[in-house]
Design a protein around this motif. Structure first.
Motif, PDB file in Angstrom:
ATOM      1  N   ARG A 136      44.855  18.234  65.342  1.00 46.01           N
ATOM      2  CA  ARG A 136      46.326  18.071  65.249  1.00 46.01           C
ATOM      3  C   ARG A 136      46.686  16.586  65.195  1.00 46.01           C
ATOM      4  O   ARG A 136      47.548  16.170  64.415  1.00 46.01           O
ATOM      5  CB  ARG A 136      46.992  18.690  66.472  1.00 46.01           C
ATOM      6  N   ALA A 139      45.716  14.991  61.838  1.00 45.88           N
ATOM      7  CA  ALA A 139      46.676  15.394  60.807  1.00 45.88           C
ATOM      8  C   ALA A 139      47.931  14.533  60.896  1.00 45.88           C
ATOM      9  O   ALA A 139      48.489  14.117  59.881  1.00 45.88           O
ATOM     10  CB  ALA A 139      47.016  16.876  60.972  1.00 45.88           C
ATOM     11  N   GLU A 140      48.357  14.243  62.121  1.00 45.75           N
ATOM     12  CA  GLU A 140      49.598  13.497  62.340  1.00 45.75           C
ATOM     13  C   GLU A 140      49.445  11.992  62.057  1.00 45.75           C
ATOM     14  O   GLU A 140      50.326  11.378  61.447  1.00 45.75           O
ATOM     15  CB  GLU A 140      49.994  13.689  63.804  1.00 45.75           C
ATOM     16  N   GLN A 187      41.653  21.072  56.117  1.00 43.19           N
ATOM     17  CA  GLN A 187      43.091  20.936  56.397  1.00 43.19           C
ATOM     18  C   GLN A 187      43.561  19.497  56.224  1.00 43.19           C
ATOM     19  O   GLN A 187      42.771  18.595  55.993  1.00 43.19           O
ATOM     20  CB  GLN A 187      43.380  21.436  57.817  1.00 43.19           C
ATOM     21  N   ALA A 188      44.862  19.304  56.397  1.00 43.32           N
ATOM     22  CA  ALA A 188      45.512  17.997  56.239  1.00 43.32           C
ATOM     23  C   ALA A 188      45.180  17.406  54.860  1.00 43.32           C
ATOM     24  O   ALA A 188      44.782  16.242  54.736  1.00 43.32           O
ATOM     25  CB  ALA A 188      45.109  17.032  57.368  1.00 43.32           C
TER      26      ALA A 188
END
Ligand SMILES: [Zn+2]
Length: 463
Positions: A136, A139-140, A187-188
């Protein structure tokens, strides 16, 4: 179609010819490099691109840190000046067990800040608790990672692992890793990859090692593992298996090109050949070796590994065992450490250190076609270093790369572009509240240290 033109800097391409382009430019479209050349030639080709002025800057491919624990950020200062076993069993394993998912998340945000400020655009995490919280945060923040879930299933009675972190069985470890892969691999926008991992050879059964290797083959990824870390580590493996770590892996018929082996600080010449024949990759961590007395600098086999054709990349390891995240320092310690250990001033030129922090890192992560140099077709991960910084003044053309290795530090990193996005602009994160992240980590660290009650105290009196 998002276009960026990074223009006017000295572009250190790390391409096949290792070209350095004065008044150079790098054109980026949709996260990928589409042109590298002279600024005057590229400007008319990309008239509508957003321009990033790079005059007075050195433009480098992003550094790749092949061994870096995002989950240990709140452990900064918890494990200084101690023995290997104290580090593991009295400090870091209890710390791992005490972390909440939100502790890991906020720590991983801070981790991202430190990495990007050091020019590290991609890291490989050998695993810790709550890796989904790390994902998380990655990704941020906007950087790139090869994440993993740590797995370890061997917990001897005289040195038991905390129940909260250990894998109940190889099958359970495999299932949990598959779940994490299914949730986060790719992801991301592809910035997050998930590999297999075994935390350390001292706490792994042969079944776990084989299962993770098979999974890595199935998913076309690597397995991250701490191996031959130190004399203490090797003695444990030898007492349990009758063999040194690399020979032990070979005896299981488990040495392979899928392994990314962290440290390999204490190996001999025969083990160098075993690694070379298998195609295994090594993450050399000189800063952490000096902090934690592993022997990788004084007695490591870095020149021999390179001569045998082994891919050796660099890792800053962790803030609990280095404790800095600064790839410039790591390059200095790599080159300087080898020269000092061998009393040979020409054994390790600066250019080789820069290659290991970039191109070799990409190879170690099986991403040489995507990362590690500024070439057309590769992902656009770029670092702009302030060439006007006092530490880099004066800077002769012939001393440019040595200057980066021997003079520069992370404080000279001004702007960082990852996947075509400006993540750090003139030393500021446009999309992150850095002050809030620091405040949250301080508060969480205070709460954590109170509930951990570790056997640590200041050696000097506080009044
Ligand atoms: Zn490590």
């Amino acid at each position: 179609m998002a276009e960026l033109l990074v223009t006017g800097g000295v572009v250190v391409t790390l391409d096949a010819r290792r070209r350095i382009i004065r008044d150079g430019a790098v054109a980026i479209r949709d996260g990928r490099i589409v042109a590298v050349g002279k600024a005057t030639a590229l400007a008319p080709q990309f008239p509508t691109a957003e321009r990033i002025e790079a005059a007075d800057h050195i433009v480098l491919p992003g550094f790749i840190d092949t061994h870096q624990h995002a989950t240990q950020m709140l452990a900064k200062g918890l494990a200084d000046d101690c023995t290997f076993w104290q580090w593991c069993y009295e400090r870091i394993f209890p710390y791992d067990a005490a972390l909440s998912e939100e502790d890991v998340y906020w720590g991983a945000l801070l981790h991202g800040l430190e990495l990007v400020r050091s020019g590290i655009t991609c890291f490989a995490d050998p695993g810790g608790p709550h890796p989904e919280a790390v994902a998380r945060a990655v990704a941020e923040v906007g950087h790139r990672a090869v994440l993993s879930l740590h797995t370890w299933d061997r917990s001897p009675a005289d040195r038991p692992l905390p129940e909260a972190v250990r894998s109940p069985s190889p099958a359970a470890a495999l299932a949990a890793t598959r779940r994490f892969m299914d949730a986060w691999d790719g992801q991301a926008g592809g910035r997050i990859r998930v590999s297999a991992a075994v935390r350390t050879l001292t706490n792994a059964s042969p079944e776990l090692l084989r299962a993770m290797l098979a999974l890595a083959r199935e998913r076309d990824t690597i397995v991250q593992l701490h191996a031959a870390v130190s004399d203490s580590h090797n003695q444990w493996v030898q007492a349990e298996t009758g063999r040194t770590p690399i020979r032990y892996l070979a005896s299981l018929d488990a040495l392979s090109d899928r392994w990314l082996l962290a440290h390999c600080a204490r190996i001999d010449d025969e083990e160098v050949q075993l690694l070379a024949r298998a195609g295994a990759k090594v993450a050399h961590c000189p800063g952490s070796s000096l902090h934690s007395a592993y022997g990788a600098v004084a007695q490591g086999k870095i020149p021999e590994l390179l001569a045998a054709g082994v891919t050796v990349a660099l890792g800053c390891d962790a803030v609990a065992s280095n404790n800095r995240i600064d790839m410039f320092q790591e390059m200095f310690l790599l080159a300087g450490g080898q020269k000092d250990a061998r009393r040979d001033g020409v054994i390790f030129p600066a250019e080789q250190a820069l290659e290991m922090a970039t191109r070799a890192g990409a190879s170690a992560l099986l991403a040489a076609d995507q990362l590690g140099s500024l070439e057309v077709g590769k992902r656009a991960d770029l670092v702009l270093v302030d060439a006007r910084a006092p530490a880099l003044t004066p800077l002769y053309d012939f001393a440019l790369v040595p200057g980066l290795v021997y003079c520069a530090s992370k404080h000279d990193v001004a702007t960082v572009i990852i996947d075509g996005r400006v993540v750090l602009r003139d030393r500021r994160f446009p999309h992150l509240d850095e002050a809030r992240i620091l405040a949250e980590v301080r508060a969480r660290a205070q709460a954590l240290i109170e509930r951990l009650a570790l056997p640590v105290a200041s050696r000097w009196p506080w009044e």
